[in-house]
Design an enzyme around this catalytic site. Structure first.
Site, PDB file in Angstrom:
ATOM      1  N   GLU A  77      17.505  14.257   1.813  1.00  0.00           N
ATOM      2  CA  GLU A  77      16.369  15.119   1.494  1.00  0.00           C
ATOM      3  C   GLU A  77      16.177  16.314   2.428  1.00  0.00           C
ATOM      4  O   GLU A  77      15.753  17.378   1.992  1.00  0.00           O
ATOM      5  CB  GLU A  77      15.075  14.278   1.525  1.00  0.00           C
ATOM      6  CG  GLU A  77      14.929  13.290   0.391  1.00  0.00           C
ATOM      7  CD  GLU A  77      14.485  13.943  -0.904  1.00  0.00           C
ATOM      8  OE1 GLU A  77      14.339  15.179  -0.938  1.00  0.00           O
ATOM      9  OE2 GLU A  77      14.286  13.231  -1.902  1.00  0.00           O
ATOM     10  N   SER A 343     -14.773 -41.461   6.352  1.00  0.00           N
ATOM     11  CA  SER A 343     -15.065 -42.064   7.661  1.00  0.00           C
ATOM     12  C   SER A 343     -14.668 -41.182   8.841  1.00  0.00           C
ATOM     13  O   SER A 343     -14.695 -41.639   9.983  1.00  0.00           O
ATOM     14  CB  SER A 343     -14.331 -43.410   7.784  1.00  0.00           C
ATOM     15  OG  SER A 343     -14.784 -44.313   6.802  1.00  0.00           O
TER      16      SER A 343
END
Length: 790
Positions: A77, A343
């Protein structure tokens, strides 16, 4: 002169205004689009990610950009990226020449900096917009470094479909981070931003391959890669359809989403404390158990592993994740879901009573049929021991001793303790829960439960660090962000539980032999010591197991997210095996050091577990928490007076003192004794009193069930007929006969074994028992009408 001065002043003002405009022209932040939530393990590996709120896969800006991508994108690019100031005039002139020659736009000439501006503005491109981009590109270069501009581009460039940014593209197309891509893979991605709508993986494959190969040739020409690398890269296949992103910790990701603001985190990407290898192992382990339990209609499993040393989360599995099966509700985070704890709060009550001087570690507790204001707790095995040491009651998870303990400690006090420990789901008054608080009558989250046991373990580990004092921050929330700022130390002389109490509680939780579970325990055998507790909620809806060592806390939950109960859904059968399998994945650790200065060695009655009194014959020295010094002396060892042959108890009413034999004897109350002697063959009942020599106020005759003022309900049988309730009484003389009366009407007699199945009418009744020796017991009970059961 004034005109010249004015002209200069106007010019300066214009320059200043232009400069100010130049400075303010760039918007902040440059990109406002939402980003994906991303969570990484402690080693940087991706655990989970979610799509951004606008439907795009867009990762937050990374700290660095892979070198391969930088070289590929610059070659493709903007080859003079590191040399221009935002505008490449050479490339612009070349593009103009090519476009004029072709009489169409065949080349753009935009730099990466200009593309960053265009991506941030998202406006239709015109000559005017192009000039604006050039101006803002200069402005961007003025404030940002080249590396920062490259990061902005890499994070916001389009890569086809709904994929934005190199990192998201790498995961969506190759299933791994961008830093691990090959040259061929990186070249493939580098050409996509140029025209993402035309050439994305899955479409226009030949055009995509050509663009990639052309870029590879360019990399060879620029001496970035060699010819062989380029040819091998060209042979690599291009990706097909987008891949799903990893979902190793989806529930923790959702938790981060919900807590982001509270945690004061600005980014949507975090590095967590999760151990990547452990998380993957446990995901596999949970998957195996999920398919095993699913055959029984048990669909959900959750596990949490905490590091005691630094209070961090090592593994977070909120559920076995199967989003494709919505009916399993695998999206529900069971680590945060309020559930009945079964429990699992019993060790906290045991610790509270040790800490406040109510009991000693082995204090004998009643385990007999009990009814408290219409509430009749039952043990899981429906049996009774008569009396049992507190630590054994805890390790066997007996319900009746736990309720008796809470009745003594007061549920209001225990409720306040849990609130101080920051159990966030206790949102109703203490009276709403009552004594059922200890049997799972409330709701807790796994997070709160694990946090409390983590705080206890950290407190005990820090005994020497703080010279016997306490850092209250040990009970803080576990952390799952890698760089969470830790609080300063909050050193106090007291804490929720003292060191001696925690040490004694963990020792009680370490009990390895469970009656009835000896065979099951063998599969859990381990060379390391583990304190652990299981829990099962009413109706078999929740199965829990929590375990800890000085290094780790593990909490496991098994059940159904919708609350459906299933046979066999118990802590010991479903949650405990997973917990011990998780411990096997972790390094072994030594046991906690003994906090000797917070313990005291005193003489304990071996039979009762109380402080040894004058009449205790078998004493042992044991470490107890310092608060235990204020507990009572043994109430069960008594000095009794016998006749010369030791066959009867006597008093001075029937025998002179010099003829008596005086002997210490372990005597339990009649109801406790009735059950205790069946479980303890060595228990020796005291001789009965010589006829005519009984002491007044001696409990010779007792009612086991129902107790005085009890309210009972008589159910219907399967055929619709009225059922019966078994009334149970005990007499210290095994050979005695008891005559039973209800409302002064004789209904029968019993000898030796005093039980009667009765079906009294609804209403209030008076029960009268009379023994063959004239002892008399009168008490009241009420039978509910079936229509008024509730």
């Amino acid at each position: 002169m004034n005109k010249v001065y004015r002209a200069i002043l106007i010019t300066d003002v214009i320059y200043i205004l232009c400069f100010v405009y130049f400075l303010l022209a760039l918007p902040k932040p440059l990109f406002k689009a939402p980003t994906s939530y991303v969570i990484e393990a402690s080693n940087g590996e991706l655990l989970s990610a979610s799509i951004a709120s606008d439907g795009q896969w867009r990762f937050p800006i990374a700290d660095s950009v892979p070198e391969k991508f930088v070289k590929c994108i610059i070659a493709f690019e903007d080859k003079r990226f590191f040399h221009h100031a935002g505008i490449d005039f050479i490339a612009t002139a070349r593009a103009m020449k090519q476009n004029l020659k072709a009489k169409s736009i065949v080349s753009g000439g935009s730099t990466l900096t200009m593309q960053v501006i265009r991506l941030s503005r998202k406006k239709h491109r015109t000559i005017r917009q192009k000039l604006t981009e050039m101006f803002l590109a200069l402005r961007l270069e003025f404030s940002y470094s080249k590396d920062e501009i490259m990061s902005l581009y890499a994070a916001n460039a389009p890569f086809g479909s709904n994929v934005v940014g190199i990192e998201a593209a790498s995961w969506r197309y190759y299933g791994r981070p961008a830093s691990n891509l090959s040259w061929g893979e990186m070249a493939t991605l580098a050409v996509l931003p140029n025209s993402p709508s035309l050439v994305h993986p899955g479409k226009n494959r030949e055009r995509l391959i050509k663009k990639r190969n052309d870029l590879l040739d360019k990399l060879v020409k620029d001496h970035i890669i060699d010819h062989i690398t380029a040819e091998l890269s060209k042979a690599e296949p291009i990706p097909g359809h987008p891949l799903p992103l990893p979902q190793e910790a989806p529930h923790l990701l959702n938790r981060f989403k919900d807590e982001k603001n509270r945690l004061s985190v600005s980014e949507t990407k975090i590095m967590s404390t999760i151990n990547y290898e452990l998380q993957n192992k446990l995901n596999t382990l949970i998957k195996q158990y999920h398919f095993k339990y699913r055959a029984n209609g048990i669909n959900n499993v959750a596990a949490l592993v905490l590091d005691v040393k630094n209070g961090s989360v090592l593994s977070y599995i909120g559920n076995y994740y199967e989003p494709e099966h919505a009916e399993l509700e695998s999206h529900v985070d069971m680590i945060r879901a309020p559930r009945s704890p079964g429990s699992t709060l019993k060790p906290l009550l045991y610790a509270s009573m040790l800490n406040d001087g109510f009991i000693l570690p082995k204090t004998l507790l009643p385990d007999v049929p009990t009814q408290i204001g219409g509430y009749a707790p039952l043990n899981f095995d429906l049996g009774y021991d008569g009396a049992i040491p507190a630590d054994k009651a805890l390790s066997r998870s007996l319900n009746i001793p736990a309720v008796k303990m809470l009745q003594q400690y007061k549920y209001e006090r225990f409720y306040d303790k849990l609130k101080k420990l920051q159990f966030t789901t206790l949102n109703r008054p203490a009276d709403h829960y009552g004594l059922s608080l200890i049997l799972g009558g409330s709701e807790v989250t796994m997070w709160d439960l694990a946090k409390t046991y983590l705080g206890m373990a950290r407190t005990l580990n820090h005994f020497n660090d703080y010279q016997g004092k306490y850092n209250l921050n040990d009970y803080d929330q576990p952390i799952y962000l890698q760089y969470t700022r830790k609080k300063g130390e909050d050193i106090e002389s007291n804490s929720f539980f003292d060191h001696g109490t925690i040490w004694s509680t963990f020792n009680a939780m370490e009990e390895v032999m469970r009656p009835g579970d000896e065979g099951l325990w063998q599969q859990f055998s381990s060379s390391q010591r583990i304190a652990w507790k299981t829990g099962t909620s009413f109706g078999f809806r929740d199965a829990w197991s929590v375990g800890l060592t000085p290094n780790y806390v593990i909490c496991v939950w098994v059940g159904n997210a919708d609350g459906e109960g299933r046979p066999g859904l118990t802590g010991i059968e479903t949650a405990a095996p997973i917990m011990f399998d998780i411990f096997r994945q972790l390094p072994h650790s030594n046991w906690f050091s003994i906090p000797t200065s917070k313990l005291k060695k005193i003489a304990i009655c071996k039979q009762s577990g109380y402080k040894a009194g004058a009449y205790c014959t078998d004493k042992i020295l044991e470490w107890i928490p310092v608060a235990g010094e204020k507990t009572a002396l043994c109430p069960y060892h008594k000095l009794i007076h016998l006749n010369p042959s030791e066959t009867y108890q006597v008093t001075d009413r029937c025998m002179s003192i010099h003829e008596m034999k005086h002997k210490s004897w372990f005597i339990l109350p009649a109801t406790m004794e009735y059950y205790y002697k069946t479980k303890n063959a060595d228990y020796k009942m005291a001789p009965s009193f010589m006829p005519g020599c009984e002491e007044e106020n001696t409990a010779i005759l007792e009612m086991v069930y129902p107790k005085n003022n009890a309210i009972i309900y008589i159910p219907l049988e399967l055929d619709g007929s009225r059922g019966k309730v078994v009334f149970n009484a005990v007499h210290r003389n095994n050979n005695s006969t008891i005559y039973w009366h209800i409302d002064e009407e004789f209904i029968g007699s019993t000898k030796n074994y005093h039980q009667m199945a009765l079906s009294p009418k609804p209403g209030k009744h008076t029960l009268t028992l009379v023994s063959d020796r004239g002892e008399r017991l009168v008490q009241v009970f009420t039978v509910l009408d079936k229509d008024r059961k509730h």
